[in-house]
Design an enzyme around this catalytic site. Structure first.
Site, short mmCIF file in Angstrom:
data_model
loop_
_atom_site.label_atom_id
_atom_site.label_comp_id
_atom_site.label_asym_id
_atom_site.label_seq_id
_atom_site.Cartn_x
_atom_site.Cartn_y
_atom_site.Cartn_z
N ILE A 43 86.35 42.60 20.01
CA ILE A 43 85.57 41.77 20.98
C ILE A 43 85.56 40.43 21.25
O ILE A 43 85.52 39.83 22.30
CB ILE A 43 83.86 42.21 20.47
CG1 ILE A 43 83.62 43.66 20.51
CG2 ILE A 43 83.02 41.39 21.40
CD1 ILE A 43 82.58 44.05 19.96
N VAL A 46 83.36 33.55 21.84
CA VAL A 46 83.88 32.46 22.94
C VAL A 46 84.45 31.40 22.53
O VAL A 46 85.40 30.92 23.10
CB VAL A 46 82.16 31.88 23.24
CG1 VAL A 46 82.44 30.44 24.16
CG2 VAL A 46 81.37 33.03 24.15
N VAL A 48 85.38 27.82 21.28
CA VAL A 48 86.06 26.68 21.93
C VAL A 48 86.06 25.41 21.06
O VAL A 48 85.76 25.64 19.92
CB VAL A 48 85.65 26.36 23.17
CG1 VAL A 48 85.84 27.57 24.44
CG2 VAL A 48 83.98 26.11 23.06
N LYS A 79 82.55 11.91 15.68
CA LYS A 79 82.11 11.53 16.92
C LYS A 79 80.80 10.57 16.89
O LYS A 79 80.17 10.90 15.86
CB LYS A 79 81.62 13.03 17.58
CG LYS A 79 80.72 12.79 18.90
CD LYS A 79 80.29 14.19 19.29
CE LYS A 79 79.23 14.11 20.23
NZ LYS A 79 78.81 15.54 20.78
N THR A 347 74.41 20.76 21.69
CA THR A 347 73.36 21.32 20.94
C THR A 347 73.59 22.55 20.49
O THR A 347 72.75 23.13 19.95
CB THR A 347 71.97 21.12 21.76
OG1 THR A 347 72.11 21.74 23.32
CG2 THR A 347 71.63 19.47 22.11
#
Length: 507
Positions: A43, A46, A48, A79, A347
């Site tokens: 499966i 996502v 990234v 960051k 977020t």
């Protein structure tokens, strides 16, 4: 006395959400609870390049994971904020930096003095008075300096991370398995419910194995296998305020030192992200399919990469919104299973972290008190709605006339709370944080000003300071910020110091 503690937790789905939940539960609950995670390599996730807000450090601290260990294991970088290009108008650029702006003078925030100084021509752009927004474009970074004076900006540097989400999930899997979490590979064929109350009793695998539990955590992504497909919880759709419904994502070769900030560039029907990692750069184009085709969106993305793409763009479809209940019966939904707000302010990871923290704080007994469930859902709804409003602000407050998409965003009807916040800020620069919502006053101020929402007036107490003193105050703050930034090392140099192996590989 009967022991009513939860003894078996089953996590459906892996990825960042699943393994964050497994790691935190194994750390906090220890050996008192059997934790099992079910996922399928077929499966996938996502996964990234991810940007975060500073709160992730608190999660890593809970697990006992320091910055160096985290950065080394996730190909991460640091960051200081997000740079927004072309949002209010084409050619505009501003940075939403973490941390404070200037120096508050009780009871007033610094930005109140800045408003008057700006009107009198005594002040630069508001970004000139924040350590993060000055350091970021200059490529400088350091964590808080332990030997800096307590009132120095260097004593409290607010920062977050960029990292490879797939590597983070793998890192947390090792962490969780070392603490007793049991992983099961395979696909879930069906979900069994208790006939008397409709609670989930077991996951049935394609292999035929039944995995029983008392508390189930749904980390199955957009499909929400437990929370939606099984329990039919329902969904609050935010797309009439946040109309982007698709994204194309691709990595590219790293070109030059990684910047200590995320870059968000507004496009004709959405926006493009750039997330610099140590080994590559993550890129994506979020857009509204009513205003742009998939092929055009992919072409825009590829035309605006810094380096050579490392594959074909991958298409993601989504609807912004949240489940009507992120905790339904004995199922708690985390990550994309609970809801989705586009990654404009990074977020997504925070919402996973917040959901986990709230669950541990409100950990039920086996009778699953509805009072706890109601409070959990109320807090979850509060977070989704307040973050939603902050994102809407970016879209609505624009002066672009180059596309129907931006015109529609400018003309949309707003949620009442956001409309009131904008009206209050336009009037006199005031913003009042609602309880413990994620983004604090400096964040709202930077975005409102960056989106050209300039206040007409300011707090009357500002006039107690003479114009001469006001000019000196502004100049002094700017001088302190610049001198502190001058003392900071380059971001790449700092990474080379804490990640010597990666530095050798890139040499």
């Amino acid at each position: 006395m009967t022991d009513m503690r939860i003894k078996r937790i089953v996590i459906a789905g892996g990825g960042t959400a699943g393994w964050m939940a497994a790691a935190a539960c194994s750390k906090v609950l220890g050996g008192d609870c059997a934790i099992r995670l079910v996922e399928s390599e077929e499966i996938g996730t996502v996964g990234v390049g991810e940007g975060t807000v500073p709160h992730l450090k608190l999660f890593n601290d809970l697990l006992g994971i320091g910055d160096v260990e985290f950065i080394r294991n996730t190909q991460g970088t640091f960051k200081l904020g997000v740079q927004f290009n072309d949002w209010a108008r084409k050619g505009d650029s501003y940075i939403h930096g973490f941390g404070e702006i200037g120096h508050d003078i009780s009871p007033l925030s610094f930005h109140q003095f800045w408003i008057k100084a700006r009107q009198l021509g005594l002040a630069e752009d508001i970004g000139a008075y924040s350590l993060n927004t000055v350091a970021a474009p200059r490529g400088r970074f350091m964590p808080s300096a332990k030997d800096a004076p307590v009132n120095s900006p260097l004593a409290n540097v607010a920062y977050a991370y960029h990292f490879d989400a797939g590597l983070y999930a793998r890192f947390l899997r090792r962490y969780a398995e070392q603490r007793g979490v049991r992983r099961t590979e395979g696909k879930i064929a069906s979900v069994e419910l208790r006939p008397d109350d409709g609670f989930v009793s077991a996951l049935v695998m394609e292999s035929g194995e039944r995995i029983e539990g008392e508390l189930f955590i749904d980390c199955t992504g957009f499909r929400g296998l437990l929370i939606e497909q099984t329990l039919h919880t329902g969904f609050h759709d935010f797309s009439h305020w946040l109309p982007c419904d698709r994204a194309v994502a691709v990595g590219c070769e790293r070109v030059g030192p990684p910047t200590p900030y995320t870059r968000s560039t507004a496009q004709k029907a959405g926006w493009q992200w750039r997330i610099p990692l140590q080994h590559r750069t993550g890129n994506g184009h979020v857009y509204c399919s009513a205003h742009m085709s998939d092929d055009e969106a992919a072409a825009v993305l590829l035309e605006n990469l810094d380096g050579t793409p490392l594959g074909e763009p991958r298409l993601l479809r989504f609807t912004t919104g949240a489940r009507k209940q992120t905790w339904n019966r004995n199922v708690v939904a985390l990550g994309l299973a609970g809801g989705f707000l586009e990654p404009l302010e990074s977020t997504s990871i925070y919402m996973i972290q917040s959901g986990i923290a709230r669950l541990l704080d409100m950990m039920p007994q086996r009778d699953f008190s509805p009072v706890l469930i109601d409070r959990y859902n109320a807090r979850s709804r509060f977070e989704y709605e307040h973050l939603r409003d902050f994102l809407i602000l970016h879209y609505h407050a624009n002066e672009r006339d180059d596309s129907p998409f931006w015109q529609a965003c400018r003309e949309m009807a707003l949620p009442p709370r956001l409309e009131e916040n904008i009206r209050l800020f336009r009037d006199s620069g005031r913003f009042y944080r609602d309880g413990d919502e994620l983004f604090v006053v400096p964040s709202w101020v930077q975005v409102m000003v960056g989106q050209r929402l300039m206040p007409r007036g300011y707090h009357p107490l500002v006039d107690q300071m003479s114009e001469k003193d006001l000019a000196g105050f502004m100049a002094g703050v700017r001088q302190v910020v610049n001198s502190c930034v001058d003392a900071m090392p380059m971001h790449q140099a700092f990474l080379d110091k804490v990640c010597p192996a990666q530095a050798m590989e890139s040499a």
